[in-house]
Design an enzyme around this catalytic site. Structure first.
Site, short mmCIF file in Angstrom:
data_model
loop_
_atom_site.label_atom_id
_atom_site.label_comp_id
_atom_site.label_asym_id
_atom_site.label_seq_id
_atom_site.Cartn_x
_atom_site.Cartn_y
_atom_site.Cartn_z
N GLU A 1 -5.24 -8.51 0.48
CA GLU A 1 -5.90 -8.21 1.76
C GLU A 1 -7.38 -7.94 1.50
OE1 GLU A 1 -4.36 -5.07 4.32
OE2 GLU A 1 -2.30 -5.75 3.98
N GLU B 1 0.80 -1.24 0.00
CA GLU B 1 0.00 0.00 0.00
C GLU B 1 0.83 1.28 0.00
OE1 GLU B 1 -3.03 -0.01 2.99
OE2 GLU B 1 -3.92 -1.88 2.28
C1 BGP Z 1 -4.41 -2.15 5.53
C2 BGP Z 1 -3.01 -2.48 5.99
C3 BGP Z 1 -2.96 -3.46 7.08
C4 BGP Z 1 -4.07 -3.33 8.09
C5 BGP Z 1 -5.43 -3.04 7.50
C6 BGP Z 1 -6.45 -2.60 8.52
O1 BGP Z 1 -4.43 -0.91 4.94
O2 BGP Z 1 -2.24 -2.97 4.93
O3 BGP Z 1 -1.67 -3.41 7.64
O4 BGP Z 1 -3.72 -2.50 9.13
O5 BGP Z 1 -5.34 -2.04 6.52
O6 BGP Z 1 -6.55 -1.21 8.55
P1 BGP Z 1 -6.30 -0.24 9.77
O7 BGP Z 1 -5.33 -0.88 10.70
O8 BGP Z 1 -5.72 1.02 9.20
O9 BGP Z 1 -7.64 0.01 10.37
#
Ligand code: BGP
Length: 489
Positions: free
Chosen positions: A395, A207
């Site tokens: 993901e 990302e």
């Molecule tokens: C994605 C990331 C992950 C994870 C997930 C959940 O963007 O790649 O590492 O964290 O989001 O989102 P967040 O933790 O920002 O709520």
């Protein structure tokens, strides 16, 4: 709040060393068999047998052990230890203690029938200050992890950068410094080379958009900077360059047959409804909305509208850099959480983004609006617009206000609903021939969710962070059955 526990205590906490004991009775295969629906009438709804079902994690979010075996400090150590930056002052110092408990977690994956696992390497375990002499002990950890996965019949997918930049490099300007791109390519090539006898699938970074914008524009993630538009655009360019240089360096140092890609959170543009003009709008929008991310990686150029929009703030670049940036990838990994709805318009760009009204349903994280069609339109548009031939959903998942019920189970019906709807849309894409080869659920475990600390839970396995006890949730049982039957159930 967090303390470390020994391996022995851990076995006691989970009720013995038998892996099966990890799964509450209701999650066992025999019971699931009894509930299974007849497969034949639903055959058209199945995923192909070769489809790779997995889950994803990231180094700083799960590993803990931040001072062990020579690991160097990262921007996330600094940021999370700075008062006021993360929820409750939470840090990843211990997290899921995956560094020590990974054998148990592999067992858990095996119980669920996972066929693949996406993890990330902490750059500062390999090169504690970002470059220089490698640290053999750091590499050994990932070799042990890979061996454990392979023994369990689980294919490793390795991300080289999931946001934990060595602090020593940030001290020299981080991604604003073009030399960081070179350091990244060197680290990525070296590490992939060392793992490539057993790992065949590598992703350069996770990302770009998130770590560029949250880390350097809004400052809510490490390193917590709020740079002006011009500096952000330039460092964004160096990040794209770092990706391209890493693709080349990984190829040069790994065995033939090694596959290289990226895990990108492409902004998925979804037609407000499926009418010809709105579909056309979504097709145009996906290029523009991702202009400095997937678009430039695929096309080796910034779109005219992007450069026009930035005007004097546009990045400086050379033709040679653009060639490196577009280094061909073997696959594209898509991290898909939300949908951006678009409609046709007469504007110069040919579409309008329709912002979600306040009432739009979302999961426990307010940003996580529920747009299941993103898992249909995302891969479909990426394959149509850029001719991408192999994709993975690297993901997809959801946060939920999980609670342990009186009977000890976690009934995360909302996460299960979310997954069921998204995966139904993915199945639609796959059945139409969109070349998605696998799916990695975010996440295996509740973990350190960056600035949200331990407040937001994304796992299909509940983690009690005081004891490190793991409890598979209802969604884990759902996923296990889905994998076995290859259909959304
Ligand atoms: C994605 C990331 C992950 C994870 C997930 C959940 O963007 O790649 O590492 O964290 O989001 O989102 P967040 O933790 O920002 O709520």
């Amino acid at each position: 709040m967090f303390h470390k526990i020994s391996r022995r205590n851990f076995a006691r906490l989970i009720g013995g060393s038998s892996a099966l004991a990890w799964l509450p009775a209701a999650f066992h295969a025999s019971e699931l068999d009894a509930q299974a629906m007849p497969a034949t009438p639903l055959a058209s709804r199945t995923f192909p047998e070769s489809f790779l079902w997995g889950s994803a994690t990231a180094s700083y979010q799960v590993e803990g052990a931040v001072h062990e075996d020579g690991r160097g400090a990262t921007i996330w150590d600094t940021f999370s230890h700075t008062p006021g930056k993360t929820h409750n002052g939470d840090t990843g110092d211990v997290a899921d203690d995956f560094y020590h408990l990974y054998p148990h977690d592999i067992q858990l994956m095996k119980e669920m029938g996972l066929r693949s696992f996406r993890f990330s390497v902490a750059w500062s375990r390999i090169f504690p200050s970002g470059k220089g002499a490698p640290n053999a002990k750091g590499l050994d950890f990932y070799k042990r992890l890979v061996d454990g996965l392979l023994e369990a019949g689980i294919q490793p997918f390795c991300t080289l950068y999931h946001w934990d930049l060595p602090q020593a490099l940030q001290d020299k300007g981080g991604w604003e410094n073009r030399d960081t791109a070179k350091a990244f390519a060197d680290y990525a090539g070296y590490t992939a080379g060392k793992l490539s006898d057993k790992v065949t699938q590598f992703m350069t970074m996770n990302e770009m958009r998130s770590f560029v914008e949250l880390g350097y524009k809004t400052g809510v993630h490490a390193p917590g900077l709020r740079l002006d538009a011009k500096r952000v655009a330039q460092l964004n360019h160096y990040v794209a360059l770092a990706h391209g240089m890493a693709v080349q360096s990984i190829r040069a140092q790994t065995k033939p047959g090694t596959k290289v890609g990226i895990a990108d959170n492409v902004e998925v543009t979804v037609p407000v409804y499926e009418a010809k003009e709105h579909i056309e709008a979504a097709r145009k929008a996906i290029r523009e909305q991702n202009a400095s991310y997937l678009t430039v990686l695929e096309e080796g150029k910034y779109t005219d509208l992007y450069l026009k929009r930035l005007g004097a703030d546009a990045p400086k670049f050379t033709a040679e850099e653009m060639e490196i940036i577009r280094s061909p990838m073997d696959f594209v990994g898509l991290n898909v959480y939300t949908a951006t709805y678009v409609r046709a318009s007469d504007s110069e760009q040919g579409y309008e983004v329709v912002r979600a009204p306040e009432s739009f349903p979302h999961m426990a994280s307010p940003w996580l609006t529920v747009g299941p069609e993103a898992l249909y339109w995302g891969p479909k548009l990426v394959s149509e617009v850029w001719g991408v031939k192999t994709m993975y959903i690297t993901e997809n998942g959801a946060s939920s206000d999980d609670v342990i019920a009186a009977d000890g189970h976690v009934y995360d019906t909302d996460r299960t609903m979310y997954l069921r709807n998204y995966l139904t849309q993915l199945q639609r894409a796959v059945s139409e021939g969109v070349p998605v080869r696998g799916y990695f659920l975010w996440s295996l475990l509740d973990n350190y969710e960056w600035a949200d600390g331990y407040e937001k839970r994304f796992g299909i396995v509940y983690v009690d962070f005081a004891t490190e006890k793991r409890t598979p949730k209802l969604s884990a049982a759902f996923y296990k059955q889905l994998i076995r039957e290859r259909r959304v159930c």
